[in-house]
Enzyme design. Structure first.
Site, PDB file in Angstrom:
ATOM      1  CG  ASP A   8     -37.058 120.871 -32.103  1.00  0.00           C
ATOM      2  OD1 ASP A   8     -37.069 120.008 -31.206  1.00  0.00           O
ATOM      3  OD2 ASP A   8     -38.092 121.372 -32.581  1.00  0.00           O
ATOM      4  CG  ASP A 128     -46.376 114.645 -34.271  1.00  0.00           C
ATOM      5  OD1 ASP A 128     -46.594 114.584 -33.051  1.00  0.00           O
ATOM      6  OD2 ASP A 128     -45.236 114.571 -34.764  1.00  0.00           O
TER       7      ASP A 128
END
Length: 234
Positions: A8, A128
């Site tokens: 990330d 998600d």
């Protein structure tokens, strides 16, 4: 089951957030390329690259994503802020797969066009969720769409590849949210990548029992609570 480390990026650095909160970040490296090569050498099947700045609408690490993807020999999946056709097309010039989240729920016309152009193997739908309800816009907005309904709708459109992160578990090391994942994985013609909450090798084993397409390792990997070699060995 593919073992997929996450990298990330925020301001060019490798970070992990707690439940997606940018104010609760831990910086693990300022050299993402070095980290990518490390995971590749350890035997990762694929790398999951996320542009957190683009996700949150406050910058871009797109050039870094491209540099990393071109520097490793294993497949790369990119996600985070891919909310228009042009940037998805540009990403597919260097990445094997692009994860589409917010755009998927906001513009089915563009989504259908991308599917026709690139096929379902290159496009991953991000489903998600927050306790079973879909979240969009960098996890800042919870919708009223149940996770299972979302997957079924996209499957009818022709999509087969999915990534599902439980945001209440992500970055917490509290274990994966197995029940909703089990339901998604039972849907026919669905290749699911599981993400969020993996804390140790026992969690990886529990996920593997669901027989998903892959599992993403994030904080547990960076905190040395699990290794790629261990995960590959189960």
């Amino acid at each position: 089951m593919k073992i997929i480390p996450a990298i990330d990026l925020m301001e060019g650095k490798v970070v992990r957030l707690y439940k997606g909160d940018p104010s609760k970040k831990t910086i693990y490296s300022d050299n993402p390329l070095e980290i990518a090569k490390k995971w590749e050498s350890a035997g990762a099947d694929m790398i999951h690259l996320v542009d957190l700045d683009a996700t949150l609408g406050r910058g871009s690490n797109f050039e870094a994503l491209g540099n990393i993807a071109k520097s490793v020999k294993i497949p790369v999946q990119v996600g985070g802020g891919f909310r228009n056709e042009t940037i998805i097309e540009e990403a597919l010039e260097f990445a094997q797969r692009v994860v589409i989240g917010t755009l998927a729920f906001k513009d089915k016309t563009v989504l259908d066009r991308l599917l026709t152009t690139y096929g379902n193997e290159k496009l991953v739908i991000s489903v998600d969720h927050n306790d079973g309800l879909i979240v969009v816009n960098g996890w800042q907005q919870t919708t009223k769409i149940p996770l299972i309904d979302a997957v079924n709708d996209f499957r009818k459109m022709g999509f087969s590849e999915y990534l599902s992160t439980s945001i209440v578990r992500d970055g917490t090391l509290k274990g994966p949210d197995l029940e909703p994942l089990k339901m998604v994985n039972q849907i026919e013609n669905v290749n699911l990548i599981v993400s969020g909450g993996i804390s140790n090798i026992d969690d990886v084993i529990k996920v593997k029992e669901l027989d998903p397409f892959g599992v993403i390792l994030g904080k547990s990997l960076y905190e040395n609570q699990v290794t790629i070699e261990e995960a590959k060995g189960i």
